[in-house]
Design a protein around this motif. Sequence first.
Motif, PDB file in Angstrom:
ATOM      1  N   LEU A   1       0.820  -1.202   0.000  1.00 39.23           N
ATOM      2  CA  LEU A   1       0.000   0.000   0.000  1.00 39.23           C
ATOM      3  C   LEU A   1       0.860   1.260   0.000  1.00 39.23           C
ATOM      4  N   TRP A   2       1.974   1.241   0.743  1.00 38.59           N
ATOM      5  CA  TRP A   2       2.840   2.422   0.788  1.00 38.59           C
ATOM      6  C   TRP A   2       3.414   2.724  -0.603  1.00 38.59           C
ATOM      7  N   ILE A   3       3.710   1.687  -1.366  1.00 37.65           N
ATOM      8  CA  ILE A   3       4.206   1.902  -2.733  1.00 37.65           C
ATOM      9  C   ILE A   3       3.158   2.637  -3.551  1.00 37.65           C
ATOM     10  N   ARG A   4       1.901   2.216  -3.439  1.00 36.52           N
ATOM     11  CA  ARG A   4       0.840   2.880  -4.205  1.00 36.52           C
ATOM     12  C   ARG A   4       0.584   4.294  -3.695  1.00 36.52           C
ATOM     13  N   PHE A   5       0.659   4.484  -2.391  1.00 37.46           N
ATOM     14  CA  PHE A   5       0.528   5.838  -1.858  1.00 37.46           C
ATOM     15  C   PHE A   5       1.610   6.744  -2.448  1.00 37.46           C
ATOM     16  N   ALA A   6       2.855   6.215  -2.481  1.00 44.02           N
ATOM     17  CA  ALA A   6       3.992   7.025  -2.945  1.00 44.02           C
ATOM     18  C   ALA A   6       3.897   7.342  -4.431  1.00 44.02           C
ATOM     19  N   ARG A   7       3.112   6.598  -5.177  1.00 40.51           N
ATOM     20  CA  ARG A   7       2.905   6.941  -6.593  1.00 40.51           C
ATOM     21  C   ARG A   7       2.047   8.202  -6.732  1.00 40.51           C
ATOM     22  N   ASN A   8       1.422   8.616  -5.631  1.00 47.00           N
ATOM     23  CA  ASN A   8       0.509   9.750  -5.668  1.00 47.00           C
ATOM     24  C   ASN A   8       0.990  10.956  -4.860  1.00 47.00           C
ATOM     25  N   VAL A   9       1.589  10.722  -3.682  1.00 44.07           N
ATOM     26  CA  VAL A   9       1.977  11.832  -2.801  1.00 44.07           C
ATOM     27  C   VAL A   9       3.261  11.488  -2.067  1.00 44.07           C
ATOM     28  N   GLU A  10       3.824  12.493  -1.417  1.00 43.87           N
ATOM     29  CA  GLU A  10       4.975  12.280  -0.548  1.00 43.87           C
ATOM     30  C   GLU A  10       4.514  11.887   0.855  1.00 43.87           C
ATOM     31  N   LEU A  11       5.370  11.179   1.553  1.00 44.61           N
ATOM     32  CA  LEU A  11       5.176  10.883   2.966  1.00 44.61           C
ATOM     33  C   LEU A  11       5.929  11.920   3.775  1.00 44.61           C
ATOM     34  N   ALA A  12       5.215  12.658   4.627  1.00 43.87           N
ATOM     35  CA  ALA A  12       5.849  13.652   5.492  1.00 43.87           C
ATOM     36  C   ALA A  12       6.093  13.041   6.861  1.00 43.87           C
ATOM     37  N   THR A  13       7.341  13.054   7.293  1.00 45.76           N
ATOM     38  CA  THR A  13       7.687  12.562   8.616  1.00 45.76           C
ATOM     39  C   THR A  13       7.517  13.679   9.628  1.00 45.76           C
ATOM     40  N   CYS A  14       6.934  13.376  10.775  1.00 41.82           N
ATOM     41  CA  CYS A  14       6.880  14.368  11.844  1.00 41.82           C
ATOM     42  C   CYS A  14       7.636  13.836  13.051  1.00 41.82           C
ATOM     43  N   THR A  15       8.169  14.745  13.844  1.00 42.22           N
ATOM     44  CA  THR A  15       9.046  14.348  14.948  1.00 42.22           C
ATOM     45  C   THR A  15       8.279  13.860  16.168  1.00 42.22           C
ATOM     46  N   ALA A  16       6.971  14.053  16.207  1.00 37.44           N
ATOM     47  CA  ALA A  16       6.183  13.580  17.342  1.00 37.44           C
ATOM     48  C   ALA A  16       6.080  12.058  17.324  1.00 37.44           C
ATOM     49  N   VAL A  17       6.047  11.451  18.496  1.00 38.03           N
ATOM     50  CA  VAL A  17       5.795  10.013  18.624  1.00 38.03           C
ATOM     51  C   VAL A  17       4.283   9.827  18.608  1.00 38.03           C
ATOM     52  N   LEU A  18       3.768   9.128  17.612  1.00 38.72           N
ATOM     53  CA  LEU A  18       2.325   8.992  17.424  1.00 38.72           C
ATOM     54  C   LEU A  18       1.803   7.603  17.738  1.00 38.72           C
ATOM     55  N   GLY A  19       2.585   6.588  17.473  1.00 39.16           N
ATOM     56  CA  GLY A  19       2.136   5.222  17.703  1.00 39.16           C
ATOM     57  C   GLY A  19       3.286   4.358  18.166  1.00 39.16           C
ATOM     58  N   GLY A  20       2.957   3.279  18.852  1.00 39.09           N
ATOM     59  CA  GLY A  20       3.998   2.393  19.349  1.00 39.09           C
ATOM     60  C   GLY A  20       3.796   0.972  18.890  1.00 39.09           C
ATOM     61  N   PHE A  21       4.847   0.388  18.356  1.00 40.45           N
ATOM     62  CA  PHE A  21       4.838  -1.036  17.995  1.00 40.45           C
ATOM     63  C   PHE A  21       5.216  -1.828  19.235  1.00 40.45           C
ATOM     64  N   THR A  22       4.305  -2.675  19.693  1.00 44.82           N
ATOM     65  CA  THR A  22       4.533  -3.439  20.909  1.00 44.82           C
ATOM     66  C   THR A  22       5.206  -4.760  20.577  1.00 44.82           C
ATOM     67  N   ILE A  23       6.341  -5.010  21.195  1.00 41.90           N
ATOM     68  CA  ILE A  23       7.061  -6.267  20.994  1.00 41.90           C
ATOM     69  C   ILE A  23       6.687  -7.236  22.109  1.00 41.90           C
ATOM     70  N   HIS A  24       6.248  -8.419  21.722  1.00 40.47           N
ATOM     71  CA  HIS A  24       5.942  -9.486  22.672  1.00 40.47           C
ATOM     72  C   HIS A  24       6.238 -10.814  21.994  1.00 40.47           C
ATOM     73  N   GLY A  25       5.996 -11.879  22.663  1.00 42.61           N
ATOM     74  CA  GLY A  25       6.429 -13.179  22.162  1.00 42.61           C
ATOM     75  C   GLY A  25       5.663 -13.705  20.974  1.00 42.61           C
ATOM     76  N   SER A  26       4.489 -13.123  20.679  1.00 44.70           N
ATOM     77  CA  SER A  26       3.663 -13.690  19.604  1.00 44.70           C
ATOM     78  C   SER A  26       3.286 -12.659  18.550  1.00 44.70           C
ATOM     79  N   ASN A  27       4.121 -11.647  18.357  1.00 47.04           N
ATOM     80  CA  ASN A  27       3.855 -10.696  17.270  1.00 47.04           C
ATOM     81  C   ASN A  27       3.677 -11.442  15.954  1.00 47.04           C
ATOM     82  N   ARG A  28       2.586 -11.147  15.260  1.00 46.19           N
ATOM     83  CA  ARG A  28       2.332 -11.819  13.988  1.00 46.19           C
ATOM     84  C   ARG A  28       3.454 -11.568  12.997  1.00 46.19           C
TER      85      ARG A  28
END
Length: 324
Positions: free
Chosen positions: A215-242
């Motif tokens: 999906l990101w590839i298709r998004f990038a065919r249309n617009v730029e991705l702007a990075t922001c310095t704020a922490v918005l989401g967290g990836f949780t690491i545990h023993g059964s991450n899919r």
Amino acid sequence: MGPQRDGVFWQADLLFLPADHPAFQSDSYPDRMPPTISLVTPNLNYGRHLRRTITSVVDQNYPALDYVVIDGGSTDESVDILQTCTSPQLRWEYMPGVGQFASINHGFAKTDGEIMGWINSDDILLPWTLQTVGDIFTAFPEIDWIMGAPSVIQGDAIHEVAAARPFAQSALGLGLYGGGRWGIVQQESCFWRRRLWEKAGPLREDLRFAADFELWIRFARNVELATCTAVLGGFTIHGSNRSRVNGQRYTDEIAGVVASLPAEERNERERLDHWHARYERNRWLPGLKRLVRHVGRLASLDGPVIRRDVVGNCYVLAREAVCP
């Protein structure tokens, strides 16, 4: 102010402030409602994490939230948890046999918010996320897609925060941001306008693990991705991450997506990757670094970065080099 890591300041205590604390309030919408944010959470037997995920969203008291949870047929405590969630901003459906990405597509089809994003049922948003996202999209109506500074959460604490790096649209459209030296697009921290989703199309449901990468590839065919310095989401690491348990299958799907690109794009992808690797090896040698940037045509790789001017109390948008 807390310690500094990779140019980002944070204080762990902020994670435990109530949602109505002044630190999370904004004066961006004095005369109107903020933009509606539509969020979807797919879930299958992640009841041990689900309540925390839902709480991280609804307890923000964002006034224009449209939140949908799609349960794919859980046999654990997930349904009991959903039945006890009484937030008027939350809707949920029980759809046995529906896969993760089909669940997300279905959830988004039930919403109409201007801003979109999904959060898996073992990850979380930060207490300031929705207000910050609304502020940024309001401040920059020309921006259609943002990502916060990547972070890793374990045991209810942020343990890693990576520097906010620019993404080159051309490289992103070639699928180079799948990890490794180029970095990765962290899905938990991504938000976009609905007009981009409608233009690019939904997630591919024939992919089981790398549909976000595609999906990101298709998004990038249309617009730029702007990075922001704020922490918005967290990836949780545990023993059964899919994604961790199925790491090789994820890698294989990425390879399949890349192999489906036109030959000229695969060749350009290989060329850029080759010169980027040489740049990384020589980045501490100024003379060689400049030569590699010139010969490898890397100087033009840049992307938008949104930083907070804390003195001016506003966001600032600038372009920054991928290979400085």
